[in-house]
Scaffold this active site. Structure first.
Site, PDB file in Angstrom:
ATOM      1  N   HIS A 205      -8.906  34.504  11.495  1.00 43.53           N
ATOM      2  CA  HIS A 205      -8.800  33.161  10.919  1.00 43.53           C
ATOM      3  C   HIS A 205      -8.636  33.304   9.413  1.00 43.53           C
ATOM      4  O   HIS A 205      -9.381  34.049   8.768  1.00 43.53           O
ATOM      5  CB  HIS A 205     -10.040  32.334  11.251  1.00 43.53           C
ATOM      6  N   GLY A 214     -10.124  25.292  11.371  1.00 41.42           N
ATOM      7  CA  GLY A 214      -8.925  24.585  11.818  1.00 41.42           C
ATOM      8  C   GLY A 214      -7.668  24.980  11.085  1.00 41.42           C
ATOM      9  O   GLY A 214      -7.595  26.045  10.475  1.00 41.42           O
ATOM     10  N   LEU A 240     -13.400  25.967  18.737  1.00 44.31           N
ATOM     11  CA  LEU A 240     -12.426  26.492  17.773  1.00 44.31           C
ATOM     12  C   LEU A 240     -13.092  27.092  16.528  1.00 44.31           C
ATOM     13  O   LEU A 240     -13.866  26.419  15.843  1.00 44.31           O
ATOM     14  CB  LEU A 240     -11.479  25.349  17.352  1.00 44.31           C
ATOM     15  N   ASP A 241     -12.790  28.349  16.238  1.00 43.89           N
ATOM     16  CA  ASP A 241     -13.269  29.034  15.031  1.00 43.89           C
ATOM     17  C   ASP A 241     -14.789  29.148  14.949  1.00 43.89           C
ATOM     18  O   ASP A 241     -15.356  29.277  13.852  1.00 43.89           O
ATOM     19  CB  ASP A 241     -12.728  28.341  13.758  1.00 43.89           C
ATOM     20  N   GLN A 242     -15.444  29.091  16.101  1.00 40.50           N
ATOM     21  CA  GLN A 242     -16.910  29.130  16.107  1.00 40.50           C
ATOM     22  C   GLN A 242     -17.453  30.399  16.765  1.00 40.50           C
ATOM     23  O   GLN A 242     -18.670  30.535  16.922  1.00 40.50           O
ATOM     24  CB  GLN A 242     -17.473  27.902  16.863  1.00 40.50           C
TER      25      GLN A 242
END
Lengths: 297, 297, 297, 297
Positions: A205, A214, A240-242
């Site tokens: 990311h 995001g 998402l992205d966690q």
């Protein structure tokens, strides 16, 4: 010469075994495990351990050991270890360093992470077999060609998402892929694939998570006026992205940097962070618990 | 309230033992040591090891373990360990975390490292008893006073160097000092003291060694036009600035920085590097071999 | 598609001029220069200046300005500036951003810096025309081929050094090369070439200079037991590794790192440092004085 | 010896003026300003400028100049500059470097940032008059005492918040304070004070913003399992932790670090980040626009 052939020349992984353990902490674990290995005639080369708390905490361990003939007898070794493992209620896995993981690299339109990974494989910095490169575009075909790696173009639009997922899964299964690397693959991964490849899908990311979750994180960073940007490699989970963070790094910026400069600087950070995370994963150096990682680098 | 009293309140070191080992590498060391500890009822909390080469190399290990009553029985424990140690020709030492090292801080006219160390001791970041501060000047007396630590002014000019050395040694011996920290003490340490405190004298050198050995490293750095400056903490050996490096760090500079700016920036790096090195030394995390260090941080 | 064609698509350099000045500091320089530019109808976009000392020191300045039609009238502009320049005894140069420098990349057997530079040119991160790649081996020919850049294999052994130097110079002259980048070219550059390309030959040295001058710096770093390794980009002068430093960077290492690990980590630092230095040089952001650089990044 | 007396000895700020400008970008600004300064007999020592966009963007400039007698004639100089300023619709301010800003340091129970600031003032690293230290506790009185700086204990509970705010404002006004530094002052600043000291209140937040807004950021960082922690210095605005960022820095951590370790490591980052931000603010090196900063370091 393919990546596989080059790696075969490198050697250095023969007779090396790896044992990863996690369980509740209590006295005697190290003694039991090292006794088992000594009795088998193995020599411990590296050993790392971590306790979240010596009283009632979790215990993590990674041992790298040398054992003649391990390649031919790993299954017997696993069977013999079961008793020790059971007495401490261990979660564990044992592998040969010479049994390389099979990975698939997913990519969209930005090629810097893909190129970087391919070159590191060529130089022998990363130890895996690249089974395939998968992309929702056909743009990277020429880049991948000289490496002799299969390239699969699987279009993925909103409407074809389900078909794409099915195609992905069947490609991965056919090739017995262990690990998926999302090298700036800007598409949502469906839950069915995440479930099947738990803690086996690594994403890069392009921000210092949890900041700028995001899309368009560099735009967000520009708007907020931060003085440092970063990148985060993490295992993909449904949120998402966690997912559990494997590695992060940063680079200093200033008011002079436009969004395009942040993207340019960011590319270098993304490449470094992703390649470190992939390398540790391939060498079985990452353990996951409670949405965090223990990394024994 | 003295540093000692504050530390007594902190606790957390009870029942913790540390074992440091170095020997030639061969199979079975970890098994033997962990078996010994398990048999004694100890629980391994941290364990680090390093081999310079799995075949015929050197093996280093640090184990932190929890054992009820270790404070009262450490000597018996040491005696019982001797057999295991002998069978592997180990160099080893065992200590209780609650037995704090006694340190002496030597300082000249610049006080930033001294102040930084004193505050870290006050905050409980560093675990030791500061037995004394020694200086060739009287300037720091007022700074040290609130901490209740004895301050010894021992003038050291070319002519009085020998007397000074004698005075230093007798002060250190009277107070049973284990470790000497040279916190920007800009005087040569005589061989007799180096010999007596081998790998127990930590110096902070204000450059990124081996660049800019000797005096005035910031001036040298300025003249060479480097883009990064640094600091190095190392054990003192007879050859000036050539001892085993414990820790280094750096900071970016540019053409805008005058020598006074390098000194200002450098102060922050020096403080951080020295405090990290001292902390690791106090926690028995540093092993020395062949003029290098193994640090298990 | 060649690098040149890709760059042509990028645009963004039109109407941009650059003015670099160095002279003795005295009041009124900025006023005179900015008055000149305002009278010409130019708009100053960036401006950096540096004085080594406001009284009797040296003054350096870099101005980036926008001026319609500068590409067609740069020579008249230079002529008109001469009067201003003369009145302050300036050394100066003026260029159009759209007039890209012509560079030659020299390489031996390690390709990571070459690959990195080629990709950055392809991505438009570096603004130059690569006129040729020169090597004392034939190994890199295939890597360079897809970029459509001429590749010259010029063997250089002890016996053929003079011939090689002649061949190099004639190649560079034929192609009007401005800048030579030594991308891990492990050969001595002869004085005749250094003289002809003063402050135009950029080398990447794989250590944190002035530490570890000469060959095999990673071996030296390993032997000294440093905790941080680095790389240095500098202009080549007759004294080996003593030229003006343009950029440096570092990476942390530990006792776990073997020489091969230092080399691996080092490759990433070398690439970053060299590409930054080359980028600044290409954008006329580096001024040299007294064997140091002023970099306006 | 008070901080003020020490600073008086340092000199170096005499005859130095600073001019800060922001306006819409258009040709001729630099020429007009530098012409004005040249006509006044000033010599430009440093000059930095920034345009968000050369066409229709914003223009920022900071000039440091030397001018004999500026201390006695700054008001006339300001008056004479008004015409130039008006013709470009500039926002601007002009100051003498010798006119030190008056600052108030607010602190709660953690003293590391306070101590660090006090020592930097003592060493002459930061150029200001510390008018007072204000705290909601009495704990820091003894630390401040040796510096001869007034200490005000103003309790601030939920119920007394309004009274506290009034008391704060009257203290600040009485002493003509320019700048408020929140050195880990863990209380909400009321809107009335924020409005009165716009872009004059600097806070240190113990996370890498925008990650971990609000209380207990180290606990949040631990829970998320980040591999790097940071600190952020920013101007205080009404929205909590959302003001313009002046400076940020980070430090690497690992799974070994407990929350108390993150706090310990964090203290060093907080000190460095806050002191850099305060230093730049005091030297008029920070300009604010659209909730971001332009820093000319």
């Amino acid at each position: 010469m393919s990546v596989q052939e080059i790696h075969a020349d490198l050697g250095g992984f023969n007779m090396i075994g790896r044992l990863l353990i996690s369980c509740e902490d209590r006295p005697g674990i190290v003694a039991a495990v090292s006794r088992f290995l000594a009795d088998e005639g193995a020599n411990i080369i590296h050993s790392d351990q971590h306790s979240t708390d010596p009283v009632g905490g979790l215990f993590f361990m990674r041992i790298e050991f040398q054992l003649h003939g391990i390649e031919d007898h790993i299954n017997e070794l696993r069977t013999r270890f079961e008793q020790t493992a059971a007495s401490f209620h261990m979660k564990w896995r044992m592998s040969c360093a010479s049994e390389k993981k099979k990975i698939a690299i997913f990519v969209s339109k930005e090629d810097h992470c893909l190129q970087d990974l391919l070159q590191r494989f060529r130089l022998g910095e990363l130890s895996a077999d690249i089974s395939m490169v998968v992309s929702n575009h056909d743009d990277m075909r020429e880049i991948v060609k000289p490496y002799g790696i299969p390239y699969h173009h699987v279009p993925a639009t909103k409407d074809t998402r389900e078909e794409a997922a099915e195609r992905h899964l069947s490609l991965l299964e056919e090739a017995n892929v262990d690990t998926v690397v999302l090298a700036r693959y800007m598409q949502i991964i469906p839950p069915v694939m995440i479930e099947q490849y738990q803690n086996q899908i690594i994403n890069i990311h392009h921000s210092f998570l949890p900041a700028f979750v995001g899309g368009k994180p560099y735009n967000q960073a520009y708007d907020r006026g931060v003085k440092i940007i970063g990148a985060t490699a993490h295992y993909v989970t449904e949120e998402l992205d966690q997912g559990p963070i494997i590695e992060q790094d940063v680079e200093r910026v200033s008011h002079r940097y436009q969004i395009k400069d942040l993207k340019r600087i960011g590319r270098d950070v993304e490449k470094l962070v992703l390649s470190r995370a992939v390398g540790w994963h391939l060498d079985d150096k990452v353990l996951v618990y409670e949405n965090k990682t223990v990394v024994f680098p």
